[in-house]
Design an enzyme around this catalytic site. Structure first.
Site, PDB file in Angstrom:
ATOM      1  N   SER A  36     -11.487 -24.135 -25.237  1.00  0.00           N
ATOM      2  CA  SER A  36     -12.187 -25.407 -25.404  1.00  0.00           C
ATOM      3  C   SER A  36     -11.569 -26.126 -26.593  1.00  0.00           C
ATOM      4  O   SER A  36     -10.979 -25.482 -27.468  1.00  0.00           O
ATOM      5  CB  SER A  36     -13.666 -25.143 -25.685  1.00  0.00           C
ATOM      6  OG  SER A  36     -14.324 -26.306 -26.149  1.00  0.00           O
ATOM      7  N   TYR A  49     -20.589 -20.629 -30.450  1.00  0.00           N
ATOM      8  CA  TYR A  49     -19.692 -21.076 -29.378  1.00  0.00           C
ATOM      9  C   TYR A  49     -18.288 -21.332 -29.933  1.00  0.00           C
ATOM     10  O   TYR A  49     -17.293 -20.872 -29.371  1.00  0.00           O
ATOM     11  CB  TYR A  49     -20.250 -22.341 -28.710  1.00  0.00           C
ATOM     12  CG  TYR A  49     -19.396 -22.834 -27.572  1.00  0.00           C
ATOM     13  CD1 TYR A  49     -19.502 -22.245 -26.306  1.00  0.00           C
ATOM     14  CD2 TYR A  49     -18.491 -23.875 -27.742  1.00  0.00           C
ATOM     15  CE1 TYR A  49     -18.722 -22.688 -25.257  1.00  0.00           C
ATOM     16  CE2 TYR A  49     -17.704 -24.312 -26.690  1.00  0.00           C
ATOM     17  CZ  TYR A  49     -17.828 -23.715 -25.450  1.00  0.00           C
ATOM     18  OH  TYR A  49     -17.038 -24.161 -24.406  1.00  0.00           O
TER      19      TYR A  49
END
Length: 180
Positions: A36, A49
């Protein structure tokens, strides 16, 4: 198609451990790490995350160096780092409203097409949209306080706060319904 045994692996330590020995033996394969943009730079509120994505990128980079050091030129690697993908996972995430039209959430189909193009052309890294490359470069050369100013300008410093508030509210509503 090219997804036959030992030619392709979605990168995770366990998957890679299973496929890499045969790839090295055959000097053939392609390892893809889907991370990501939040593995390249972070934001407030989603530290866990971001840490997992930083870890995935670190694993990918380390493995890339290991494969290069082993002089196995038949094994390719691609790192995929998309910006916010419209899957609902981070529903409510918002950057500055004036910037949103230029950086809307990405359609999953678009991300898949970009990733597949990168894989099929042996591109080592794909960031979507391309502005992610610039943010990553700026993070590498500018002092931390300048990055903080850039995040504040974009609204990226607190972009996850609406998402977190919605999540907290949903959890509170479920707790109230369940009598907890």
């Amino acid at each position: 198609f090219f997804f036959h045994c030992y030619e392709f692996s979605w990168s995770s330590p366990c998957t890679t451990k299973a496929f890499l020995p045969k790839m090295l033996e055959l000097n053939h394969g392609h390892i893809v790490t889907v991370a990501s943009s939040l593995g390249l730079f972070s934001t407030a509120g989603v530290e866990d995350y971001c840490a997992s994505k930083f870890g995935a990128i670190g694993f990918h980079e380390s493995l890339s160096h290991e494969i290069k050091a082993s002089e196995k030129d038949g094994i390719n690697m691609t790192l995929v780092c998309p910006y916010l993908v419209d899957t609902g996972m981070f529903k409510g995430c918002r950057i500055r409203k004036e910037i949103e039209p230029f950086l809307p959430p990405l359609k999953p189909e678009f991300c898949v097409k970009q990733a597949m193009r990168a894989i099929l052309t042996d591109q080592p890294m794909i960031c979507t949209p391309r502005i992610v490359y610039m943010v990553n470069l700026m993070k590498s050369i500018l002092p931390f306080e300048a990055i903080v100013c850039m995040y504040r300008f974009l609204g990226a410093d607190k972009c996850m706060y609406p998402f977190l508030a919605q999540r907290k509210e949903a959890m509170n509503n479920n707790e109230a319904k369940d009598g907890i």
